[in-house]
Enzyme design. Structure first.
Site, PDB file in Angstrom:
ATOM      1  N   PRO A 162       0.855  -1.191   0.000  1.00 37.74           N
ATOM      2  CA  PRO A 162       0.000   0.000   0.000  1.00 37.74           C
ATOM      3  C   PRO A 162       0.888   1.237   0.000  1.00 37.74           C
ATOM      4  O   PRO A 162       1.767   1.368   0.847  1.00 37.74           O
ATOM      5  CB  PRO A 162      -0.777  -0.120   1.323  1.00 37.74           C
ATOM      6  CG  PRO A 162       0.044  -1.018   2.186  1.00 37.74           C
ATOM      7  CD  PRO A 162       0.839  -1.901   1.285  1.00 37.74           C
ATOM      8  N   ALA A 203       0.640   5.464  -0.387  1.00 36.18           N
ATOM      9  CA  ALA A 203      -0.205   6.665  -0.511  1.00 36.18           C
ATOM     10  C   ALA A 203       0.120   7.399  -1.797  1.00 36.18           C
ATOM     11  O   ALA A 203       1.273   7.658  -2.110  1.00 36.18           O
ATOM     12  CB  ALA A 203       0.015   7.573   0.689  1.00 36.18           C
ATOM     13  N   GLN A 240      -6.430  -1.179   3.602  1.00 40.78           N
ATOM     14  CA  GLN A 240      -5.601  -0.817   4.755  1.00 40.78           C
ATOM     15  C   GLN A 240      -6.136   0.437   5.430  1.00 40.78           C
ATOM     16  O   GLN A 240      -6.396   1.442   4.765  1.00 40.78           O
ATOM     17  CB  GLN A 240      -4.144  -0.575   4.334  1.00 40.78           C
ATOM     18  CG  GLN A 240      -3.248  -0.358   5.558  1.00 40.78           C
ATOM     19  CD  GLN A 240      -1.843   0.065   5.221  1.00 40.78           C
ATOM     20  OE1 GLN A 240      -1.630   1.200   4.812  1.00 40.78           O
ATOM     21  NE2 GLN A 240      -0.895  -0.833   5.400  1.00 40.78           N
ATOM     22  N   CYS A 269       3.680   3.393   8.693  1.00 40.02           N
ATOM     23  CA  CYS A 269       3.869   4.718   8.096  1.00 40.02           C
ATOM     24  C   CYS A 269       4.735   5.595   9.004  1.00 40.02           C
ATOM     25  O   CYS A 269       4.411   5.783  10.178  1.00 40.02           O
ATOM     26  CB  CYS A 269       2.519   5.388   7.850  1.00 40.02           C
ATOM     27  SG  CYS A 269       2.702   6.999   7.046  1.00 40.02           S
ATOM     28  N   LYS A 282       0.665  -4.221   8.977  1.00 36.12           N
ATOM     29  CA  LYS A 282       1.952  -3.846   8.370  1.00 36.12           C
ATOM     30  C   LYS A 282       2.752  -3.066   9.407  1.00 36.12           C
ATOM     31  O   LYS A 282       2.266  -2.086   9.961  1.00 36.12           O
ATOM     32  CB  LYS A 282       1.734  -3.006   7.113  1.00 36.12           C
ATOM     33  CG  LYS A 282       3.020  -2.767   6.328  1.00 36.12           C
ATOM     34  CD  LYS A 282       2.746  -2.134   4.978  1.00 36.12           C
ATOM     35  CE  LYS A 282       3.968  -2.174   4.078  1.00 36.12           C
ATOM     36  NZ  LYS A 282       5.127  -1.444   4.593  1.00 36.12           N
ATOM     37  N   ASN A 323       9.355  -6.862   3.396  1.00 31.44           N
ATOM     38  CA  ASN A 323       9.131  -5.625   2.639  1.00 31.44           C
ATOM     39  C   ASN A 323      10.323  -4.685   2.843  1.00 31.44           C
ATOM     40  O   ASN A 323      10.958  -4.701   3.885  1.00 31.44           O
ATOM     41  CB  ASN A 323       7.823  -4.980   3.139  1.00 31.44           C
ATOM     42  CG  ASN A 323       7.553  -3.605   2.567  1.00 31.44           C
ATOM     43  OD1 ASN A 323       7.331  -2.654   3.297  1.00 31.44           O
ATOM     44  ND2 ASN A 323       7.578  -3.477   1.260  1.00 31.44           N
ATOM     45  N   GLY A 324      10.616  -3.892   1.819  1.00 30.33           N
ATOM     46  CA  GLY A 324      11.685  -2.900   1.917  1.00 30.33           C
ATOM     47  C   GLY A 324      12.798  -3.148   0.927  1.00 30.33           C
ATOM     48  O   GLY A 324      13.507  -4.147   1.036  1.00 30.33           O
ATOM     49  N   GLY A 356       7.095  -2.411  -3.081  1.00 27.79           N
ATOM     50  CA  GLY A 356       6.530  -1.068  -3.023  1.00 27.79           C
ATOM     51  C   GLY A 356       7.124  -0.172  -4.081  1.00 27.79           C
ATOM     52  O   GLY A 356       6.745  -0.225  -5.254  1.00 27.79           O
ATOM     53  N   ARG A 357       8.118   0.631  -3.682  1.00 27.09           N
ATOM     54  CA  ARG A 357       8.645   1.663  -4.584  1.00 27.09           C
ATOM     55  C   ARG A 357       9.238   1.101  -5.877  1.00 27.09           C
ATOM     56  O   ARG A 357       9.227   1.783  -6.903  1.00 27.09           O
ATOM     57  CB  ARG A 357       9.682   2.500  -3.833  1.00 27.09           C
ATOM     58  CG  ARG A 357       9.038   3.422  -2.786  1.00 27.09           C
ATOM     59  CD  ARG A 357      10.052   4.208  -1.988  1.00 27.09           C
ATOM     60  NE  ARG A 357      10.895   3.357  -1.155  1.00 27.09           N
ATOM     61  CZ  ARG A 357      11.988   3.765  -0.519  1.00 27.09           C
ATOM     62  NH1 ARG A 357      12.371   5.032  -0.642  1.00 27.09           N
ATOM     63  NH2 ARG A 357      12.687   2.947   0.233  1.00 27.09           N
TER      64      ARG A 357
END
Length: 308
Positions: free
Chosen positions: A13, A15, A67, A98, A138, A197-198, A220-221
């Protein structure tokens, strides 16, 4: 609903990025599970019209997880009761990862990692009230120090179905490297599935599986400007230029369909990423930043990506 024996790939997820058009796109290129953008439980309860649009599900999304974030138990309870009304939602994920100041000031997101008792209580509340098949969370590996085992245990004790863990502390924000060894420690000490993740990309995905012994990966990114990354991880192959172009054009059309007139300006940030590594990308970005008309933008996209 999620077969962890097959080492699934999740879209994280994000933003402003993991909206319906992107989620629909990555589902076509190997993403197994998609999660909505982070939705404030306050916004869900008090500003429903705009926020309800964020709940919309893309056709291909199954399972589809929403989420939410927050820290006030009464508001979170009301938010979950609102989500209970939508049958197309398969799970609720709670954000404790976050790191941005706006969220931390509300004692939400990563701030909850400083009070694992409160975090566990909120997760138990969501699990109890939700009528969804899945409840998940998360997290990061800590707030200002590494506590992956304690955090994972608190989440497991709350009864969640799985945990996704970002390999940085809140203090690190997105600086430094993701600590996969810390994720491995969490995995060793719990029985439920753990998602790493990461900083995960097509080059290191297999290594992350090996180091962490995790049950799934969350991208993610690395998916921004490369929504085909899920295909590349699964197949070990790169996609060709023609397919890349087709994906970029499809993404633009999906943005227009979803956001109508606003789709042109919202798509600029994606074009900034898609154009990286292309000759004259800087000039292209300057040009698209000024375009507000869909037909003009379509023409620029066609010309730029087809000339290479």
């Amino acid at each position: 609903m999620i077969d962890f024996s097959k080492k699934p790939l999740f879209l994280a997820p994000m933003a402003g990025f993991s909206d319906l058009p992107l989620r629909n796109l990555v589902k076509q290129f190997g993403a197994d599970v998609t999660i909505s953008e982070m939705i404030s439980s306050n916004a869900l309860v008090y500003e429903s019209a705009k926020t309800l649009k964020m709940l919309q599900k893309a056709e291909l999304e199954k399972p589809y997880i929403v989420q939410i974030a927050g820290s006030d138990e009464n508001i979170i309870q009301k938010a979950v009761q609102i989500l209970n009304q939508f049958d197309f939602i398969d799970g609720i994920d709670f954000n404790c990862g976050c790191p941005v100041n706006k969220i931390i000031k509300q004692n939400a997101g990563s701030a909850l990692l400083q009070d694992l008792g409160k975090l566990q209580k909120i997760l138990e509340l969501i699990k109890k009230i939700s009528n969804k098949k899945l409840t998940s969370v998360k997290v990061r590996i800590g707030y200002d120090k590494k506590e992956p085992i304690a955090i994972a245990k608190a989440c497991e004790n709350a009864g969640v179905d799985f945990i996704s863990m970002h390999g940085r502390t809140r203090k690190q924000m997105y600086n430094g490297n993701s600590n996969y060894e810390a994720i491995a420690l969490a995995k060793e000490n719990i029985k439920i599935p753990l998602i790493a993740n990461g900083d995960i990309n097509a080059k290191n995905a297999n290594d992350v599986f090996m180091i962490t012994n995790c049950d799934a990966l969350m991208i993610g990114r690395a998916s921004i400007g490369k929504p085909w990354i899920f295909y590349e991880i699964k197949s070990g192959k790169k996609i060709d230029k023609a397919m890349k172009n087709k994906i970029i054009f499809t993404h633009f059309e999906e943005m227009l369909k979803h956001y109508k007139g606003q789709g042109v300006s919202i798509f600029r940030k994606h074009l900034h990423e898609y154009s990286k590594g292309y000759e004259d990308a800087s000039n292209f970005r300057n040009q698209v930043n000024r375009i507000t008309d869909a037909d003009t933008m379509r023409k620029y996209i066609q010309e730029f990506f087809n000339k290479e």
